[in-house]
Design a protein around this motif. Structure first.
Motif, PDB file in Angstrom:
ATOM      1  N   ARG A   3     -47.580  44.307 -40.827  1.00 45.24           N
ATOM      2  CA  ARG A   3     -47.340  45.131 -39.680  1.00 45.24           C
ATOM      3  C   ARG A   3     -46.354  45.132 -38.573  1.00 45.24           C
ATOM      4  NH1 ARG A   3     -53.589  45.055 -39.826  1.00 45.24           N
ATOM      5  NH2 ARG A   3     -54.227  46.925 -41.346  1.00 45.24           N
ATOM      6  N   GLU A   4     -46.403  43.615 -38.171  1.00 51.17           N
ATOM      7  CA  GLU A   4     -45.482  43.364 -37.040  1.00 51.17           C
ATOM      8  C   GLU A   4     -43.988  43.236 -37.782  1.00 51.17           C
ATOM      9  OE1 GLU A   4     -46.086  39.407 -35.592  1.00 51.17           O
ATOM     10  OE2 GLU A   4     -48.219  39.829 -35.193  1.00 51.17           O
ATOM     11  N   SER A  45     -42.983  45.726 -40.223  1.00 50.57           N
ATOM     12  CA  SER A  45     -42.865  46.899 -40.300  1.00 50.57           C
ATOM     13  C   SER A  45     -42.378  47.625 -39.013  1.00 50.57           C
ATOM     14  CB  SER A  45     -44.050  47.531 -40.769  1.00 50.57           C
ATOM     15  OG  SER A  45     -44.046  48.819 -40.901  1.00 50.57           O
ATOM     16  N   GLU A  46     -43.138  47.155 -37.798  1.00 52.01           N
ATOM     17  CA  GLU A  46     -42.573  47.638 -36.405  1.00 52.01           C
ATOM     18  C   GLU A  46     -41.317  47.418 -36.223  1.00 52.01           C
ATOM     19  OE1 GLU A  46     -45.858  46.403 -33.774  1.00 52.01           O
ATOM     20  OE2 GLU A  46     -47.265  47.831 -34.772  1.00 52.01           O
ATOM     21  N   ASP A  78     -38.249  49.751 -35.549  1.00 53.31           N
ATOM     22  CA  ASP A  78     -37.446  49.730 -34.301  1.00 53.31           C
ATOM     23  C   ASP A  78     -35.954  49.665 -34.555  1.00 53.31           C
ATOM     24  OD1 ASP A  78     -39.633  50.005 -32.831  1.00 53.31           O
ATOM     25  OD2 ASP A  78     -39.858  47.938 -32.414  1.00 53.31           O
TER      26      ASP A  78
END
Length: 393
Positions: free
Chosen positions: A371-372, A374-375, A379
């Motif tokens: 998740r991290e 992916s974010e 960005d």
């Protein structure tokens, strides 16, 4: 023992449906009332024995009858929001005729995994009858998300019920077996074991009364104290005699054909007890350290032997180290077999649960990392030259 069974989610509904089929087939009458709860309309439509009025579709405003997609947090939220709809089905259950509630669920999916602990907590708040759980663990090959769901559901469910009985699919799936065929066989194994366990002590018309009666209070006392339970099972067929009677393999062929040899029968019963305890349990574990145990010997009354039951009970005491080992017989004329069922309650040395929790922790860490990452990737993707574009809102 008379039970009110509620199947939560796909696996739970199918198992309760199978219990009803077993009841009709054997005349055991252990299911006093049954209901199925699900967020997926198709799963409820696939049931055969639970009446339509007792099939409860929840979460329609959230998931439109399509299920929660293995999201057990969403399953728990929906169960909490729609608990009054579930209670509506429970209101039709004659609770004064019920010894206990049994909430059945697969722990790897979304609806049952999330909703079953919510329902158990609700039932315990309202009723004085014991509330038990029957939780089914996913196979280790079913994927990380199902393992993570099962680990989280397990640790929540076990705290909300008076006892959590566990069946581990991993120990029962056969290599190369089809998914559908595998689950059909697993459900049959679940129902056979728990059917004999809960059926003990129920006297039907024309049936012999047991020498050592196992009634609902024996089962309740064995399950009291909470924790996790597993069930062992072993059986031996009995054969038809040419005269039309039953000739058991428990019979000593060297003895008088009209009388069972007591010493031989006792030895064979003890052997069945050992097979049940040391063979394939519903949840594999070390039996040493089990806090309580219950031994039930079922079959045609001619082949049930008090001395064998006592010897089996003493052997269980030695193996578990527990002084709370109960035992008795369940006369079952025309069964075609002699079976031993052993309920081991309060087991703690369970490698599968420790492994499940470890894999789940790794899966959780992995998901958080993904998740991290992916974010961060998103960005990076939208950051280039994005200052020159105006946002829509």
């Amino acid at each position: 023992m008379k039970l009110a069974m509620i199947g939560f989610g796909q696996a739970g509904g199918k198992v309760v449906d199978k219990f009803l089929e077993y009841d009709k087939r054997t005349g055991s009458e252990i299911v006093r009332a049954a209901a199925a709860v699900n967020t997926a309309k198709a799963d409820l439509m696939g049931l055969e024995h639970i009446t339509e009025e007792q099939r409860v579709l929840i979460g329609q405003s959230r998931v439109k009858g399509h299920g929660v997609g293995a999201d057990n947090e969403l399953g728990a939220e929906i169960a909490e929001e729609d608990i009054d709809e579930v209670q509506g089905a429970i209101d039709s259950i004659p609770v004064h005729e019920v010894d206990a509630f049994l909430v059945v669920a697969g722990l790897g999916g979304g609806t049952g995994s999330g909703g079953a602990p919510v329902l158990a907590k609700h039932l315990k708040r309202i009723y004085t009858e014991p509330v038990y759980g029957l939780g089914i663990l996913p196979g280790s090959d079913e994927g990380g998300i199902y393992t993570l769901n099962a680990a989280r559901s397990f640790q929540t469910f076990v705290r909300e019920v008076d006892n959590l009985m566990v069946f581990d699919n991993d120990a029962w799936r056969k290599t190369g077996e089809s998914v559908q065929g595998g689950y059909e066989e697993i459900n049959e194994e679940i129902v056979r074991r728990f059917g004999i366990l809960f059926g003990a002590g129920e006297i039907r018309e024309g049936q012999e009364v047991a020498e050592s009666v196992v009634d609902s209070s024996e089962i309740i006392n064995t399950l009291s104290g909470g924790g996790v339970s597993t069930v062992g099972y072993a059986e031996e067929e009995v054969e038809e005699r040419s005269s039309g009677g039953l000739l058991s393999r428990l019979r000593n062929d060297d003895g008088d054909e009209d009388e069972l040899d007591s010493a031989h029968t006792t030895n064979r019963i003890t052997s069945l007890v050992r097979k049940a305890a040391l063979g394939r349990l519903t949840l594999p574990c070390e039996i040493e350290g089990a806090e309580r145990a219950l031994l039930v010997l079922a079959g045609p009354p001619d082949y049930l032997n008090r001395k064998g039951i006592e010897r089996g009970r003493k052997w269980l005491e030695e193996q578990t180290g527990s002084m709370e080992v109960r035992g008795g017989d369940y006369p079952y004329r025309g069964a075609g077999f002699v079976a031993t069922v052993i309920l081991l309650a309060g087991v703690t040395n369970v490698p599968r649960i420790k492994e499940l929790q470890q894999v789940a922790i790794e899966a959780q860490d992995n998901l958080d990392e993904i998740r991290e990452e992916s974010e961060e990737n998103l960005d990076e993707l939208v950051s280039d030259d994005s200052d020159e574009l105006e946002s829509l809102f």
